[in-house]
Design an enzyme around this catalytic site. Structure first.
Site, mmCIF file in Angstrom:
data_model
loop_
_atom_site.group_PDB
_atom_site.id
_atom_site.type_symbol
_atom_site.label_atom_id
_atom_site.label_comp_id
_atom_site.label_asym_id
_atom_site.label_seq_id
_atom_site.Cartn_x
_atom_site.Cartn_y
_atom_site.Cartn_z
ATOM 1 N N CYS A 113 20.898 -16.744 11.657
ATOM 2 C CA CYS A 113 19.562 -16.936 11.061
ATOM 3 C C CYS A 113 19.602 -17.054 9.544
ATOM 4 O O CYS A 113 18.643 -17.536 8.934
ATOM 5 C CB CYS A 113 18.636 -15.803 11.477
ATOM 6 N N HIS A 250 12.822 -16.312 6.426
ATOM 7 C CA HIS A 250 13.251 -16.632 7.783
ATOM 8 C C HIS A 250 12.199 -16.052 8.727
ATOM 9 O O HIS A 250 11.772 -14.904 8.568
ATOM 10 C CB HIS A 250 14.617 -16.019 8.057
ATOM 11 N N ASN A 280 11.225 -17.893 16.457
ATOM 12 C CA ASN A 280 12.413 -17.758 15.606
ATOM 13 C C ASN A 280 13.341 -18.940 15.902
ATOM 14 O O ASN A 280 13.932 -19.020 16.976
ATOM 15 C CB ASN A 280 13.098 -16.424 15.911
HETATM 16 O O1 UT7 Z 1 16.419 -13.512 13.315
HETATM 17 C C1 UT7 Z 1 16.961 -12.271 13.076
HETATM 18 C C2 UT7 Z 1 17.170 -11.587 14.321
HETATM 19 N N1 UT7 Z 1 16.068 -11.086 15.048
HETATM 20 C C3 UT7 Z 1 15.145 -10.222 14.610
HETATM 21 O O2 UT7 Z 1 14.962 -10.035 13.444
HETATM 22 C C4 UT7 Z 1 14.386 -9.459 15.635
HETATM 23 C C5 UT7 Z 1 14.291 -8.024 15.237
HETATM 24 N N2 UT7 Z 1 13.643 -7.187 16.240
HETATM 25 C C6 UT7 Z 1 12.370 -7.339 16.656
HETATM 26 O O3 UT7 Z 1 11.698 -8.264 16.244
HETATM 27 C C7 UT7 Z 1 11.794 -6.311 17.612
HETATM 28 O O4 UT7 Z 1 12.664 -5.214 17.713
HETATM 29 C C8 UT7 Z 1 11.477 -6.877 19.013
HETATM 30 C C9 UT7 Z 1 10.312 -7.835 18.923
HETATM 31 C C10 UT7 Z 1 12.696 -7.586 19.564
HETATM 32 C C11 UT7 Z 1 11.086 -5.757 19.976
HETATM 33 O O5 UT7 Z 1 9.995 -5.026 19.455
HETATM 34 P P1 UT7 Z 1 10.003 -3.424 19.472
HETATM 35 O O6 UT7 Z 1 8.714 -2.971 18.935
HETATM 36 O O7 UT7 Z 1 11.262 -2.987 18.760
HETATM 37 O O8 UT7 Z 1 10.039 -3.114 21.010
HETATM 38 P P2 UT7 Z 1 11.132 -2.296 21.857
HETATM 39 O O9 UT7 Z 1 12.405 -3.051 21.944
HETATM 40 O O10 UT7 Z 1 11.175 -0.887 21.372
HETATM 41 O O11 UT7 Z 1 10.451 -2.296 23.276
HETATM 42 C C12 UT7 Z 1 9.232 -1.570 23.548
HETATM 43 C C13 UT7 Z 1 8.883 -1.734 24.992
HETATM 44 C C14 UT7 Z 1 10.034 -1.451 25.934
HETATM 45 O O12 UT7 Z 1 9.522 -0.821 27.089
HETATM 46 P P3 UT7 Z 1 9.651 0.774 27.284
HETATM 47 O O13 UT7 Z 1 11.123 1.042 27.259
HETATM 48 O O14 UT7 Z 1 8.925 1.355 26.109
HETATM 49 O O15 UT7 Z 1 8.993 0.984 28.591
HETATM 50 C C15 UT7 Z 1 10.543 -2.817 26.305
HETATM 51 O O16 UT7 Z 1 11.153 -2.862 27.585
HETATM 52 O O17 UT7 Z 1 8.505 -3.106 25.238
HETATM 53 C C16 UT7 Z 1 9.258 -3.606 26.337
HETATM 54 N N3 UT7 Z 1 9.469 -5.032 26.132
HETATM 55 C C17 UT7 Z 1 8.595 -5.960 26.559
HETATM 56 N N4 UT7 Z 1 7.416 -5.867 27.197
HETATM 57 C C18 UT7 Z 1 6.765 -7.019 27.445
HETATM 58 C C19 UT7 Z 1 10.512 -5.646 25.523
HETATM 59 N N5 UT7 Z 1 10.320 -6.978 25.531
HETATM 60 C C20 UT7 Z 1 9.146 -7.195 26.160
HETATM 61 C C21 UT7 Z 1 8.410 -8.356 26.467
HETATM 62 N N6 UT7 Z 1 7.232 -8.208 27.097
HETATM 63 N N7 UT7 Z 1 8.834 -9.583 26.133
#
Ligand code: UT7
Length: 323
Positions: A113, A250, A280
Site C-alpha cells: 500500500c 492512502h 482500499n
Molecule cells: O492498507 C493498509 C492495510 N490495511 C489497513 O490499514 C487495515 C487496518 N485495519 C482495519 O482497518 C480494521 O482493523 C478492520 C476494518 C480490518 C477491522 O476493524 P476492527 O474494528 O479492528 O474489527 P475487529 O477485527 O476487531 O472485529 C470486530 C468484530 C469481530 O467479531 P467478534 O470477534 O467481536 O465477534 C469480527 O469477527 O467484527 C467481526 N467482523 C465482521 N463482521 C461483519 C470482522 N469482519 C467483519 C465483516 N462483517 N466484514
C-alpha cells in the site's frame, strides 16, 4: 535546483461496482458493519481478463493526455504494484510495450500500500539526479485476484484500480515555493512482515496465495507511523502542518484517516477521502484520490499536497509536493 514537477495526472477504474450489499450475499457481513468500521460503501472489480497492466495503461494514457505529451517523451516508468500480471517480467515493461515506448527504463516497485509513495520517491531521485527527463509513476492493482472471498475480515476491504502521474524535470529556485516534489521519506520494518502478507509466492509455495491480515495490529501501527512520517517529511522541508493545503492519504480505512488527521492537527476538510467509493486499492489509492481532487478543482497549481501511506512489510512513507 532540478525538481521533478507533476505535469499530468490520470486514473482508471474498472466498470464493475461491488457494493457492500452485494458482498453480504456471499459472506456474513452487512453494509452497516462495513460503513461503520471502514467508511467503505463500494469498490470496483476488474473484469475477467482485465489485468493490472490494462488498468495501468489506461491510467498512464489519461496522465499523458493531461500533460499534453506522447509516450515517446517518457524515458522512465516506475510502476507500483503487488499484483503484477506475471511473476516476471515486471508489469512496467508490459505497460511500456503497450504505450509503444522503446527507450528508457521501466521497472516495478513492490511496497504494497506504500507503493505509490515509494515509486514517486524513486522516480523523483532519478529525475533530480539527471537519470530521466520525464517519468510515468503509476500505482495499479487488481487485489480482487489475491483475496480470499470467504474471509469477511479481508475481502470487504479491497478494490481494483490505477492512477498515474507524469513527472518532468524543471529548474526550481531550491525553495519550498518551487513546484514539484519537495521532500519524501520512506521507512520499513520487516519485523512486522507477518501481520499483512500473501500466503503464497514463486519461491515458497509456487502459488499466488491469498491476502492475510491482523487488522487491529495494522490499524494500531498505521496511525502511529503515518503521523510520525508526515511530521518528518514536513520538517525536512522546513514546513509545518499549517502550511499543508491538502492531505492525500492512502485510502485504507476512514477511521485511520480521521485518527491520523486528528493526531496531526489537520482539519478533516483538508483530507481527500475516496475510500467510500474505491475501497482500499493499495498502491493505486493515492493517485486515484489525487485525480479526483484535481479534477473536481480542490487541488490547484501551487497548492502544497502531503501524501502518506502505510502497508505490508511494514512499509510506510510520505511525499510533499507543490502542485
Ligand atoms: O492498507 C493498509 C492495510 N490495511 C489497513 O490499514 C487495515 C487496518 N485495519 C482495519 O482497518 C480494521 O482493523 C478492520 C476494518 C480490518 C477491522 O476493524 P476492527 O474494528 O479492528 O474489527 P475487529 O477485527 O476487531 O472485529 C470486530 C468484530 C469481530 O467479531 P467478534 O470477534 O467481536 O465477534 C469480527 O469477527 O467484527 C467481526 N467482523 C465482521 N463482521 C461483519 C470482522 N469482519 C467483519 C465483516 N462483517 N466484514
Amino acid at each position: 535546483m532540478r525538481r521533478a514537477v507533476i505535469q499530468g495526472i490520470g486514473s482508471y477504474l474498472p466498470a464493475k461496482v461491488l457494493t457492500n450489499n452485494d458482498l453480504a450475499q456471499f459472506v456474513d457481513t452487512s453494509d452497516e458493519w462495513i460503513v461503520e468500521r471502514t467508511g467503505i460503501r463500494e469498490r470496483r472489480i476488474a473484469a475477467d481478463g482485465e489485468t493490472t497492466c490494462h488498468l495501468a495503461v489506461a491510467a498512464a494514457r489519461a496522465a499523458l493526455a493531461d500533460a499534453g505529451i506522447g509516450a515517446d517523451a517518457i524515458d522512465l516508468i516506475v510502476l507500483a504494484t503487488s499484483t503484477p500480471d506475471n511473476t516476471f517480467p515486471a508489469t512496467a515493461t508490459s505497460v511500456q510495450a503497450e504505450l509503444g515506448m522503446t527507450r528508457g527504463a521501466a521497472f516495478d516497485v513492490q511496497a504494497v500500500c506504500s507503493g505509490f509513495v515509494y515509486a514517486l520517491s524513486v522516480a523523483d531521485a532519478m529525475v533530480r539526479a539527471g537519470g530521466a527527463e520525464r517519468a510515468l509513476v503509476i500505482g495499479a492493482e487488481t487485489f480482487s485476484r489475491i483475496l480470499d472471498w470467504s474471509d469477511r475480515t479481508t475481502c470487504v476491504l479491497f478494490g481494483d484500480g490505477a492512477g498515474a502521474v507524469v513527472l518532468e524535470a524543471q529548474e526550481g529556485q531550491g525553495s519550498v515555493a518551487d513546484r514539484g516534489v519537495l521532500a519524501t521519506r520512506l521507512h520499513s520494518d520487516g519485523r512486522h512482515k507477518d501481520k499483512l502478507y500473501v500466503d503464497g509466492g514463486p519461491s515458497s509455495t509456487q502459488t499466488v496465495g491469498h491476502l492475510r491480515m491482523e487488522g487491529k495490529e495494522v490499524f494500531k501501527h498505521a496511525v502511529i507511523n503515518i503521523a510520525s512520517v508526515m511530521g518528518e517529511t514536513l520538517a525536512d522541508a522546513g514546513l509545518t502542518a499549517e502550511d499543508v493545503d491538502w492531505v492525500v492519504p492512502h485510502q485504507a480505512n476512514k477511521r485511520i484517516l480521521d485518527s491520523t488527521a486528528k493526531r496531526f492537527g489537520i482539519p478533516e476538510s483538508k483530507v481527500v477521502l475516496t475510500v467510500d467509493v474505491h475501497g482500499n486499492t493499495s498502491a493505486a489509492s493515492i493517485p486515484l484520490a489525487l485525480d479526483v481532487a484535481v479534477k473536481d478543482g480542490r487541488i490547484r497549481r501551487g497548492d502544497l499536497v502531503l501524501m502518506e501511506a502505510m502497508g505490508g512489510g511494514f512499509t510506510w512513507g510520505a511525499a510533499l509536493v507543490r502542485w
